[in-house]
Design an enzyme around this catalytic site. Sequence first.
Site, PDB file in Angstrom:
ATOM      1  N   SER A  63       0.817  -1.484  -0.381  1.00 26.96           N
ATOM      2  CA  SER A  63       0.121   0.389  -0.049  1.00 26.96           C
ATOM      3  C   SER A  63       0.952   0.925   0.093  1.00 26.96           C
ATOM      4  O   SER A  63       2.261   1.170   0.627  1.00 26.96           O
ATOM      5  CB  SER A  63      -0.718   0.161   1.138  1.00 26.96           C
ATOM      6  OG  SER A  63      -1.174   0.950   1.811  1.00 26.96           O
ATOM      7  N   TYR A 104      -3.170  -1.058  10.512  1.00 23.98           N
ATOM      8  CA  TYR A 104      -3.053  -1.674   9.209  1.00 23.98           C
ATOM      9  C   TYR A 104      -1.399  -0.337   7.954  1.00 23.98           C
ATOM     10  O   TYR A 104      -0.493  -1.942   7.780  1.00 23.98           O
ATOM     11  CB  TYR A 104      -3.921  -0.814   8.634  1.00 23.98           C
ATOM     12  CG  TYR A 104      -4.102  -1.223   7.076  1.00 23.98           C
ATOM     13  CD1 TYR A 104      -4.720  -2.099   6.188  1.00 23.98           C
ATOM     14  CD2 TYR A 104      -3.818   0.497   5.847  1.00 23.98           C
ATOM     15  CE1 TYR A 104      -4.960  -1.803   5.099  1.00 23.98           C
ATOM     16  CE2 TYR A 104      -3.737   0.140   4.533  1.00 23.98           C
ATOM     17  CZ  TYR A 104      -4.382  -1.696   3.877  1.00 23.98           C
ATOM     18  OH  TYR A 104      -4.062  -1.313   2.868  1.00 23.98           O
TER      19      TYR A 104
HETATM   20  C1  BGC Z   1      -6.195   1.714   2.554  1.00 25.05           C
HETATM   21  C2  BGC Z   1      -7.469   2.686   1.149  1.00 25.05           C
HETATM   22  C3  BGC Z   1      -6.854   3.655   1.139  1.00 25.05           C
HETATM   23  C4  BGC Z   1      -5.979   3.735   0.406  1.00 25.05           C
HETATM   24  C5  BGC Z   1      -5.192   5.470   0.373  1.00 25.05           C
HETATM   25  C6  BGC Z   1      -5.374   1.470   0.596  1.00 25.05           C
HETATM   26  O1  BGC Z   1      -4.396   0.828   1.756  1.00 25.05           O
HETATM   27  O2  BGC Z   1      -6.578   0.441   2.103  1.00 25.05           O
HETATM   28  O3  BGC Z   1      -8.385   2.351   2.655  1.00 25.05           O
HETATM   29  O4  BGC Z   1      -7.584   4.387   0.316  1.00 25.05           O
HETATM   30  O5  BGC Z   1      -4.993   2.692   1.240  1.00 25.05           O
HETATM   31  O6  BGC Z   1      -5.137   5.926   1.844  1.00 25.05           O
END
Ligand code: BGC
Length: 269
Positions: free
Chosen positions: A154, A167
Site C-alpha cells: 500500500s 494496517y
Molecule cells: C487502503 C485504502 C486507502 C488507500 C489510500 C489503501 O491501502 O486500504 O482504504 O483508500 O490505501 O489511503
Amino acid sequence: MDQKLKGQIAIVTGASSGIGAGVSNSLAAAGATVVVNHPVAATKDAAEAVLTEIKNAGGAGITYQCDVSKEDEVQKMFADVVAQFGTVDILVNNAGLQDDSPFQEMTLQKWNHVIGINLTGQFLCAREAIREFLRRGPAPERSRATGKIICMSSVHEEIPWAGHVNYATSKGGIMMMMKSIAQEFAPMKIRVNSIGPGAIKTPINHSAWATPAAEKTLLELIPYNRVGVVEDIGAAAVWLASDDSDYVTGITLFVDGGMTLYPGFSTNG
Ligand code: BGC
C-alpha cells in the site's frame, strides 16, 4: 491480450473481491491458470463469481478456500494446488483487510487480526511458494524466473496513517519482508516485489469515494485526479509476473496516481 503468462499457475489470495478479484482477471487474461483463493465458506459464492468471469473471458482456474493466517490451511492449499497442477509459478500475496480504531482504543484483538492476515498471512504463503519454487527448480519453457512473488502492499508502507496503526504497520512490515526475501532468493532466480496501491475503488475504502463529496476530498490526495480502479493494479501485477520485468526484484511499484508525491507540499512547505 498477449498471453505473457501462458501455462503458468498463479495463486491469488483474497481474490473473492476488490483488488484480488481484479488481479485474478488480469492474470487469467494473460494466460495464467488462476487459483482464486477466498477465506471462509461465506466468501465461496463471490469467489465462484470471479471464476465465472474468468471463464467467460476464455480463462481458466479454480476457487480454493483457505484462511491465509492459518499455517495448516496454507500448507494444504499449496499441497493441493501442486497435486492438481504440478506446481505454482506465481503467488500474489493479496489477502488483507482494515480493522480501524483510534490508537488508544485499539484492542489486542484488532491488532492481531490485521497483523495475522496482512503480514503473517503473507509470510506463510510466501514461505510455501518459496519451498515449491526450490523443489521444482527452473522451468525456462514457462518463465526466465524460477518463481515470482508479488506482495500487495500500500502507499501506507511509506505514508503514516493515523487511526489505522495496525494496517500501516502491517504494510511497513510487508515492505521489509518482501525486500529481505528478494535478497535471499535472487541468486535462485526467484523474484519478489510489491505493488503499492493508492486509493483504488473497492469495498475496503467504499466510504472514501462513495459520494461525490467524499470523492472530491479524496482527490485532494491524488495529483493525477482520478481514483484508481482494479484494472490499474491488474496491469501492474501482469507486468511484475511476466518476463517483461525479469530484471526487477525487491521493489515496490507504487500505482497511486501520485499519492506518494505528497501533494499537500505543492502549495505549502
Ligand atoms: C487502503 C485504502 C486507502 C488507500 C489510500 C489503501 O491501502 O486500504 O482504504 O483508500 O490505501 O489511503
